[in-house]
Design a protein around this motif. Structure first.
Motif, mmCIF file in Angstrom:
data_model
loop_
_atom_site.group_PDB
_atom_site.id
_atom_site.type_symbol
_atom_site.label_atom_id
_atom_site.label_comp_id
_atom_site.label_asym_id
_atom_site.label_seq_id
_atom_site.Cartn_x
_atom_site.Cartn_y
_atom_site.Cartn_z
ATOM 1 N N LEU A 219 0.719 -1.156 -0.183
ATOM 2 C CA LEU A 219 -0.026 0.074 0.079
ATOM 3 C C LEU A 219 1.075 1.413 0.042
ATOM 4 N N ALA B 239 1.122 3.968 -2.848
ATOM 5 C CA ALA B 239 0.889 5.456 -2.575
ATOM 6 C C ALA B 239 1.932 6.266 -3.142
ATOM 7 N N ARG C 147 -6.232 7.794 1.408
ATOM 8 C CA ARG C 147 -6.515 6.558 1.582
ATOM 9 C C ARG C 147 -7.917 6.441 2.348
ATOM 10 N N ASP D 194 -7.835 -0.846 0.290
ATOM 11 C CA ASP D 194 -7.027 -0.270 -0.861
ATOM 12 C C ASP D 194 -7.616 0.404 -1.630
ATOM 13 N N TYR E 233 -8.291 4.696 -2.634
ATOM 14 C CA TYR E 233 -7.807 5.943 -2.473
ATOM 15 C C TYR E 233 -9.028 6.958 -3.195
#
Length: 167
Positions: free
Chosen positions: A24, A28, A43, A47, A49
């Motif tokens: 993650l 990102a 976030r 998972d 965003y």
């Protein structure tokens, strides 16, 4: 935009929670390198965003979504393993696709799921046709559950008493 990592649960189930956190963070990092300084990424959980792109055209939003997909859709090295992950992105534009935050979120989420249904690893814009398709699916599901809820099915036993085969 809404962004979701494809097959993330499989990675999580295979590598465990510590490694999915690493994945993650690496995803990102790639995402943030694609965005402008004026953009915001957060976030939401798991998972997923949310990405806000202020003062941007529809064309530039599409180019950004395409670039996000290209940047994230690669291998990540985790514990000496190459893990491939891809992303699906749903976009909507204010105020055309919704004037309030709830509508905008719902529409971006719907577009993201359309991207997933379209084979993942891509992006989709919210459209009025997508909204109609979602409404049609909800109506169909409701109509399919109505007979169960209202006990409108005839049991096989009661059917047997009124059904006589033709000889």
């Amino acid at each position: 935009m809404f962004l979701d990592l494809d097959r993330f649960k499989n990675v999580n189930d295979t590598l465990g929670y510590n490694n999915d956190d690493i994945l993650l963070m690496k995803a990102a990092d790639r995402l943030l390198k694609t965005l402008r300084q004026t953009d915001t990424a957060a976030r939401l959980g798991g998972d997923e965003y949310a990405i806000l792109l202020p003062s941007i055209t529809r064309k530039a939003t599409g180019l950004t979504a395409k670039q996000i997909c290209e940047d994230v859709n690669h291998f990540f090295l985790i514990e000496n393993l190459d893990i491939f992950i891809s992303t699906s992105v749903g976009s909507r534009m204010y105020p055309d696709d919704g004037a309030d935050i709830e509508t905008l979120i719902r529409n971006a989420d719907a577009a993201m799921y359309l991207a997933k249904e379209s084979g993942k690893k891509n992006y989709q814009f919210f459209t009025i046709d997508l909204h109609r398709d979602m409404s049609d699916k909800i109506m169909l599901e409701r109509e399919m559950h109505r007979p169960v809820k209202e006990s409108l099915f005839i049991s096989f036993t009661s059917l047997k008493s009124i059904w006589h085969p033709i000889k």
